[in-house]
Write a protein that holds these residues in place. Structure first.
Motif, PDB file in Angstrom:
ATOM      1  N   GLU A   1     -46.104   3.445  29.638  1.00  0.00           N
ATOM      2  CA  GLU A   1     -44.961   3.868  28.808  1.00  0.00           C
ATOM      3  C   GLU A   1     -45.429   4.406  27.458  1.00  0.00           C
ATOM      4  N   LEU A   2     -46.399   3.719  26.848  1.00  0.00           N
ATOM      5  CA  LEU A   2     -46.901   4.164  25.547  1.00  0.00           C
ATOM      6  C   LEU A   2     -47.635   5.495  25.658  1.00  0.00           C
ATOM      7  N   ILE A   3     -48.397   5.687  26.730  1.00  0.00           N
ATOM      8  CA  ILE A   3     -49.109   6.948  26.919  1.00  0.00           C
ATOM      9  C   ILE A   3     -48.120   8.101  27.056  1.00  0.00           C
ATOM     10  N   GLU A   4     -47.086   7.898  27.839  1.00  0.00           N
ATOM     11  CA  GLU A   4     -46.086   8.957  28.016  1.00  0.00           C
ATOM     12  C   GLU A   4     -45.387   9.272  26.700  1.00  0.00           C
ATOM     13  N   ALA A   5     -45.047   8.229  25.944  1.00  0.00           N
ATOM     14  CA  ALA A   5     -44.387   8.444  24.653  1.00  0.00           C
ATOM     15  C   ALA A   5     -45.288   9.217  23.697  1.00  0.00           C
ATOM     16  N   ALA A   6     -46.577   8.859  23.658  1.00  0.00           N
ATOM     17  CA  ALA A   6     -47.510   9.545  22.755  1.00  0.00           C
ATOM     18  C   ALA A   6     -47.709  10.995  23.151  1.00  0.00           C
ATOM     19  N   GLN A   7     -47.794  11.276  24.447  1.00  0.00           N
ATOM     20  CA  GLN A   7     -47.967  12.656  24.895  1.00  0.00           C
ATOM     21  C   GLN A   7     -46.737  13.508  24.588  1.00  0.00           C
ATOM     22  N   ASN A   8     -45.560  12.891  24.615  1.00  0.00           N
ATOM     23  CA  ASN A   8     -44.329  13.636  24.351  1.00  0.00           C
ATOM     24  C   ASN A   8     -44.208  14.059  22.895  1.00  0.00           C
ATOM     25  N   VAL A   9     -44.809  13.298  21.972  1.00  0.00           N
ATOM     26  CA  VAL A   9     -44.665  13.614  20.546  1.00  0.00           C
ATOM     27  C   VAL A   9     -45.959  14.126  19.932  1.00  0.00           C
ATOM     28  N   SER A  10     -46.993  14.318  20.733  1.00  0.00           N
ATOM     29  CA  SER A  10     -48.290  14.735  20.190  1.00  0.00           C
ATOM     30  C   SER A  10     -48.254  16.199  19.743  1.00  0.00           C
ATOM     31  N   PRO A  11     -48.646  16.494  18.504  1.00  0.00           N
ATOM     32  CA  PRO A  11     -48.730  17.901  18.082  1.00  0.00           C
ATOM     33  C   PRO A  11     -49.835  18.651  18.822  1.00  0.00           C
ATOM     34  N   THR A  12     -50.883  17.951  19.223  1.00  0.00           N
ATOM     35  CA  THR A  12     -51.960  18.605  19.970  1.00  0.00           C
ATOM     36  C   THR A  12     -51.458  19.098  21.316  1.00  0.00           C
ATOM     37  N   VAL A  13     -50.690  18.257  22.013  1.00  0.00           N
ATOM     38  CA  VAL A  13     -50.129  18.657  23.297  1.00  0.00           C
ATOM     39  C   VAL A  13     -49.113  19.785  23.104  1.00  0.00           C
ATOM     40  N   ALA A  14     -48.302  19.698  22.046  1.00  0.00           N
ATOM     41  CA  ALA A  14     -47.316  20.749  21.778  1.00  0.00           C
ATOM     42  C   ALA A  14     -47.996  22.084  21.498  1.00  0.00           C
TER      43      ALA A  14
END
Length: 475
Positions: free
Chosen positions: A73-86
């Motif tokens: 759950e934490l990994i998914e949350a972090a990927q959703n708000v990561s500026p690097t991923v965006a």
């Protein structure tokens, strides 16, 4: 109007098709860029030991396989708000746009036009109005057969952007997992530090009583007070470390601190064991799943495309234009309808003299290609090194972890013996407190190696690509 306009469009279309067939009949579209990278010194097998007894797991599902739903759950949350991923997603959209631009360059460009003008004609003693609508057609013909090169280059750029997205997600997952496990072990270490501080405090109290009874020296009391103060300082340091790790998870996941504490409370209370995974015994297969190597390979292909583009800039360029439309003339109240079409000009642009600019551009592109090849080969060697080092580190930590569990277990056995001796009056309370602290110290060392073990598996996870598959690099 309609009956005269449609045949003209068909005629101009046939004319363009015929011209293209005649002009390009001897040319063939360049096939997608060939692979220039051939076996950059990849070893046949890993030099470091790796276990063959663990089951094979698809690494993109590794986090879910660890029976740690809070971590997933934490990994998914972090990927959703990561500026690097965006940012990586934005690059994918940009590469898609560039792909569309490359395709559009292969086709004729059509634009609708409409005009109306009013002019005075002294010769006819009056004015007349001219109206015209139509379609302007322009086409830069692919004389150098660059269509395959350009589309392959755009495709390589798009694939590189996809791999960057995967790499960003893998990095975020690894960072979150590191903080997650560090927080888990930190809370366990905090509990041990609290026990140790209480024990040293008890030892100080007992030493003071012994001094008052004439059974201890001032030096013994000073030593006990020093140890108690040191244990309290370590406890405060452990508190700060745990708080910092929790705030790191807050920053990465955008969850509130209170929500994170509720989520992690059951995690802190249970034991955690990493799920081992197998890697391919053939290094080339493992390295093929590293996003950074895939990106470096795409860079080589794009550099090769630039060389071909630089070479084509020194060749003639052929362009073709045309117009088909409908218009009318209004003069002295009389309207005359007319349809028009033009085929041409057919223009040839032949470079003659540019002071060596095109030749210099080609040399620069070739130098960039050589640099991209060297960079790719260096990345392959670095990839081999990272996997080998991760395997060595993991094997070392696994052995040390097993030994630490033995030491912790034996320390608990010794503590049980000390408890029995205390009950029988064969040792004093101070000696028992020291035995407790020895047991807690052994347990603390084992838990530290628990964290190092988790981190070693995470390092190996990243070294072998984290579940990236070049065959399906989709965002």
């Amino acid at each position: 109007m309609k009956s005269s306009f449609s045949p003209l469009i068909r005629r101009i279309g046939v004319a363009f098709a015929a011209s293209a067939t005649l002009l390009l009949g001897g040319c063939s579209t360049l096939q997608p860029l060939p692979r220039l990278i051939e076996n950059p010194q990849i070893p046949q097998q890993w030099g470091a030991h790796h276990s063959d007894n663990v089951r094979s797991i698809e690494l993109q599902d590794w986090w879910q396989s660890q029976d740690e739903p809070e971590l997933a759950e934490l990994i998914e949350a972090a990927q959703n708000v990561s500026p690097t991923v965006a940012t990586a997603l934005a690059r994918i959209e940009q590469s898609r746009a560039q792909q569309a631009q490359m395709v559009s360059k292969l086709l004729p460009e059509l634009s609708a036009t409409a005009s109306s003008s009013k002019m005075h004609a002294p010769l006819y003693s009056g004015t007349y109005t001219q109206n015209q609508t139509g379609v302007q057609i322009g086409w830069v013909l692919d004389m150098a057969s660059l269509s395959g090169v350009n589309t392959a280059s755009a495709r390589a750029q798009h694939e590189s952007a996809q791999a960057q997205w995967h790499d960003a997600r893998i990095l975020i997952a690894a960072e979150v997992a590191d903080l997650y496990h560090a927080s888990h072990i930190c809370r366990q270490q905090l509990e041990l530090a609290q026990k140790a501080a209480a024990s040293f405090g008890e030892s100080e109290r007992l030493t003071r009583l012994s001094l008052q009874a004439g059974m201890a020296s001032n030096m013994a009391l000073a030593s006990a007070r020093t140890n108690a103060a040191d244990s309290r300082a370590r406890l405060q340091q452990q508190h700060a470390t745990c708080d910092i790790q929790l705030k790191g998870l807050v920053a990465m996941t955008a969850k509130s601190e209170s929500d994170l504490e509720k989520l992690l409370l059951p995690v802190w209370a249970r034991e955690s064991t990493p799920t081992p995974f197998a890697i391919s015994a053939i290094p080339a297969q493992s390295l093929a799943q590293r996003p950074d190597l895939y990106i470096a390979e795409r860079d080589v292909l794009q550099a090769q495309a630039k060389v071909v583009q630089a070479e084509s800039a020194r060749l003639p360029r052929l362009s073709l234009e045309g117009f088909v439309g409908y218009g009318n003339f209004v003069f002295a109240g009389t309207t005359t309808n007319a349809s028009t079409w033009t085929f041409g000009p057919l223009a040839v642009n032949l470079p003659i003299f540019d002071a060596g600019k095109r030749a210099a551009d080609q040399l620069a592109a070739e130098a960039d290609l050589r640099a991209a090849l060297v960079t790719y080969q260096a990345r392959v060697r670095q990839g081999v090194r990272e996997v080998e080092e991760a395997l060595v580190l993991l094997n070392s930590i696994e052995q040390r972890w097993l030994e630490s569990r033995i030491i912790a277990e034996q320390a608990r056995v010794a503590l049980g013996s000390s408890r029995n001796l205390l009950q029988q009056g064969m040792i004093n309370r101070l000696e028992y407190e020291d035995s407790q602290r020895q047991s807690w110290l052994a347990d603390s060392t084992a838990r530290t190696l628990d964290l190092e073990r988790h981190r070693a598996w995470i390092t190996l996870y990243r070294a072998v690509g984290g579940g990236f598959h070049p065959s399906t690099p989709s965002a």
